[in-house]
Design a protein around this motif. Sequence first.
Motif, mmCIF file in Angstrom:
data_model
loop_
_atom_site.group_PDB
_atom_site.id
_atom_site.type_symbol
_atom_site.label_atom_id
_atom_site.label_comp_id
_atom_site.label_asym_id
_atom_site.label_seq_id
_atom_site.Cartn_x
_atom_site.Cartn_y
_atom_site.Cartn_z
ATOM 1 N N LYS A 33 60.500 34.030 33.002
ATOM 2 C CA LYS A 33 59.403 33.643 33.891
ATOM 3 C C LYS A 33 59.945 33.298 35.275
ATOM 4 C CE LYS A 33 56.501 32.050 30.117
ATOM 5 N NZ LYS A 33 55.659 33.232 30.070
ATOM 6 N N VAL A 34 59.019 33.215 36.206
ATOM 7 C CA VAL A 34 59.385 32.921 37.596
ATOM 8 C C VAL A 34 58.918 31.513 37.946
ATOM 9 C CG1 VAL A 34 58.440 33.474 39.865
ATOM 10 C CG2 VAL A 34 59.688 35.212 38.615
ATOM 11 N N TYR A 35 59.672 30.870 38.820
ATOM 12 C CA TYR A 35 59.363 29.483 39.183
ATOM 13 C C TYR A 35 59.361 29.296 40.692
ATOM 14 C CZ TYR A 35 60.216 28.752 34.273
ATOM 15 O OH TYR A 35 60.151 28.844 32.908
ATOM 16 N N GLY A 73 49.362 28.113 43.440
ATOM 17 C CA GLY A 73 49.806 27.566 42.156
ATOM 18 C C GLY A 73 50.363 28.659 41.261
ATOM 19 N N ILE A 74 50.979 28.245 40.168
ATOM 20 C CA ILE A 74 51.526 29.221 39.218
ATOM 21 C C ILE A 74 51.233 28.764 37.789
ATOM 22 C CG2 ILE A 74 53.862 28.202 39.443
ATOM 23 C CD1 ILE A 74 54.906 31.139 38.948
ATOM 24 N N ASN A 75 50.668 29.694 37.009
ATOM 25 C CA ASN A 75 50.351 29.423 35.610
ATOM 26 C C ASN A 75 51.388 30.155 34.755
ATOM 27 O OD1 ASN A 75 49.383 29.375 33.040
ATOM 28 N ND2 ASN A 75 47.271 29.908 33.570
ATOM 29 N N ALA A 130 50.688 40.529 44.815
ATOM 30 C CA ALA A 130 51.555 41.388 43.994
ATOM 31 C C ALA A 130 51.455 41.072 42.507
ATOM 32 C CB ALA A 130 53.003 41.217 44.450
ATOM 33 N N CYS A 131 51.113 39.853 42.166
ATOM 34 C CA CYS A 131 51.145 39.426 40.752
ATOM 35 C C CYS A 131 50.088 40.175 39.927
ATOM 36 C CB CYS A 131 50.907 37.918 40.668
ATOM 37 S SG CYS A 131 50.952 37.307 38.980
ATOM 38 N N PRO A 132 50.527 40.930 38.910
ATOM 39 C CA PRO A 132 49.554 41.736 38.147
ATOM 40 C C PRO A 132 48.815 40.948 37.073
ATOM 41 C CG PRO A 132 51.773 42.154 37.329
ATOM 42 C CD PRO A 132 51.906 41.162 38.466
ATOM 43 N N SER A 133 49.310 39.736 36.752
ATOM 44 C CA SER A 133 48.731 39.018 35.610
ATOM 45 C C SER A 133 47.843 37.846 36.019
ATOM 46 C CB SER A 133 49.866 38.480 34.732
ATOM 47 O OG SER A 133 50.554 37.457 35.439
ATOM 48 N N GLY A 134 47.781 37.570 37.305
ATOM 49 C CA GLY A 134 46.987 36.417 37.756
ATOM 50 C C GLY A 134 47.721 35.097 37.550
ATOM 51 N N ALA A 135 49.026 35.161 37.284
ATOM 52 C CA ALA A 135 49.797 33.917 37.104
ATOM 53 C C ALA A 135 49.859 33.129 38.407
ATOM 54 C CB ALA A 135 51.205 34.237 36.620
ATOM 55 N N LEU A 136 49.931 33.842 39.527
ATOM 56 C CA LEU A 136 49.933 33.184 40.838
ATOM 57 C C LEU A 136 48.514 33.191 41.383
ATOM 58 C CD1 LEU A 136 53.218 34.835 41.987
ATOM 59 C CD2 LEU A 136 52.860 32.366 41.993
ATOM 60 N N TYR A 137 48.086 32.081 41.885
ATOM 61 C CA TYR A 137 46.682 31.973 42.303
ATOM 62 C C TYR A 137 46.530 30.931 43.413
ATOM 63 C CZ TYR A 137 46.790 27.682 39.565
ATOM 64 O OH TYR A 137 47.129 26.422 39.092
ATOM 65 N N ARG A 148 50.682 32.687 31.925
ATOM 66 C CA ARG A 148 50.278 34.055 32.284
ATOM 67 C C ARG A 148 51.426 34.900 32.807
ATOM 68 N NH1 ARG A 148 44.619 35.257 34.847
ATOM 69 N NH2 ARG A 148 43.299 34.554 33.164
ATOM 70 N N CYS A 149 52.527 34.268 33.192
ATOM 71 C CA CYS A 149 53.641 35.005 33.816
ATOM 72 C C CYS A 149 54.306 35.926 32.797
ATOM 73 C CB CYS A 149 54.649 34.022 34.400
ATOM 74 S SG CYS A 149 56.067 34.848 35.147
ATOM 75 N N ILE A 150 54.456 37.191 33.154
ATOM 76 C CA ILE A 150 55.069 38.174 32.251
ATOM 77 C C ILE A 150 56.489 38.534 32.705
ATOM 78 C CG2 ILE A 150 52.926 39.169 31.375
ATOM 79 C CD1 ILE A 150 53.248 41.400 33.531
ATOM 80 N N GLY A 151 56.997 37.820 33.701
ATOM 81 C CA GLY A 151 58.390 38.012 34.133
ATOM 82 C C GLY A 151 58.679 39.353 34.787
ATOM 83 N N CYS A 152 57.665 39.945 35.428
ATOM 84 C CA CYS A 152 57.858 41.277 36.028
ATOM 85 C C CYS A 152 58.626 41.209 37.361
ATOM 86 C CB CYS A 152 56.511 41.958 36.246
ATOM 87 S SG CYS A 152 55.494 41.113 37.470
ATOM 88 N N LYS A 153 58.662 40.064 37.981
ATOM 89 C CA LYS A 153 59.391 39.804 39.238
ATOM 90 C C LYS A 153 58.794 40.507 40.460
ATOM 91 C CE LYS A 153 63.352 40.435 36.794
ATOM 92 N NZ LYS A 153 64.670 40.908 36.634
ATOM 93 N N GLU A 154 57.548 40.946 40.349
ATOM 94 C CA GLU A 154 56.884 41.565 41.516
ATOM 95 C C GLU A 154 56.801 40.566 42.670
ATOM 96 O OE1 GLU A 154 55.829 44.673 42.042
ATOM 97 O OE2 GLU A 154 56.611 45.265 40.105
ATOM 98 N N CYS A 155 56.534 39.317 42.339
ATOM 99 C CA CYS A 155 56.408 38.281 43.380
ATOM 100 C C CYS A 155 57.736 38.041 44.079
ATOM 101 C CB CYS A 155 55.883 36.989 42.769
ATOM 102 S SG CYS A 155 56.869 36.405 41.373
ATOM 103 N N VAL A 156 58.835 38.187 43.327
ATOM 104 C CA VAL A 156 60.167 37.940 43.897
ATOM 105 C C VAL A 156 60.432 38.923 45.032
ATOM 106 C CG1 VAL A 156 62.647 37.887 43.390
ATOM 107 C CG2 VAL A 156 61.019 37.016 41.705
#
Length: 241
Positions: free
Chosen positions: A109-111, A80-82, A65-72, A85-93
């Motif tokens: 950001k998401v954690y 992992g999470i970078n 779901a992550c559009p920015s590649g922050a989750l990989y 790169r996180c744009i706080g869109c909350k798609e992963c949530v």
Amino acid sequence: MACKQWNSQPAKQTKNYGTYQNPPDLQSNTWTLIRFQEIADKDSVKWLFRKDGCMHCTDAACVKACPSGALYYTEYGTVGINHERCIGCKECVSACPFDIPRYDQATDKVYKCDLCLTRIQAALEPACVKACPTGALKFGDKASMLKLAYKQAKELGGNASVYGDKFVDGTHDLYVLPEKPAVYEKLPLKPSVPLSIIVWKDMLKPLSLLVAGGVIAGSFLHYIIHGPKLPDEDQNQKGGE
Ligand code: SF4
Ligand code: SF4
């Protein structure tokens, strides 16, 4: 008098959940949590404890779901999470079937737990495993952990089972549950990547890229065959119409 007036107000009721659960839930600064549950067991009660946190799915809905590649996916198969790169869109949530990532408004950001990636890279075990005084948490390669989990479940007998290896292509966090999975709160029985994400990521997105690629390839082919499109070419076309 003021006191009497105060006492005449109905007392504010606070709901008693009858639990020692603390903190109550995962938060942006609480990435792992021991969930506490009290269940009736014939004439007595039984306490259940479960370590909650990222399950490090092999087929991770959050990564999809992550559009920015922050989750990989890391080199260990964990997630992992970078944060840069996180744009706080909350798609992963909304995508995570285990309800793990937590959004922090202050940082936008998401954690979530990254299984102590930097410690693993330094050949150390995750901090939770290191800190656990009873050895309830174990860390090792997936094949040996699976073997150990099934051995422990067998030794426990009764309703004991292994949870985590039969969905989302297997999680990298495994549980040996003494009770049936259905007994545990907030533990999904059939976690999966949401259909909307599968349709978008695995079907529509590749298709849209294919269409875009086709347009680019078509334009390029036109250039090769006919050369660059000149302004009077447009005029001639319009004139002929
Ligand atoms: S548990 Fe949720 S946050 Fe963790 S890897 Fe799976 S989908 Fe991602
Ligand atoms: S909130 Fe951050 S980590 Fe989550 S999907 Fe959006 S960009 Fe990715």
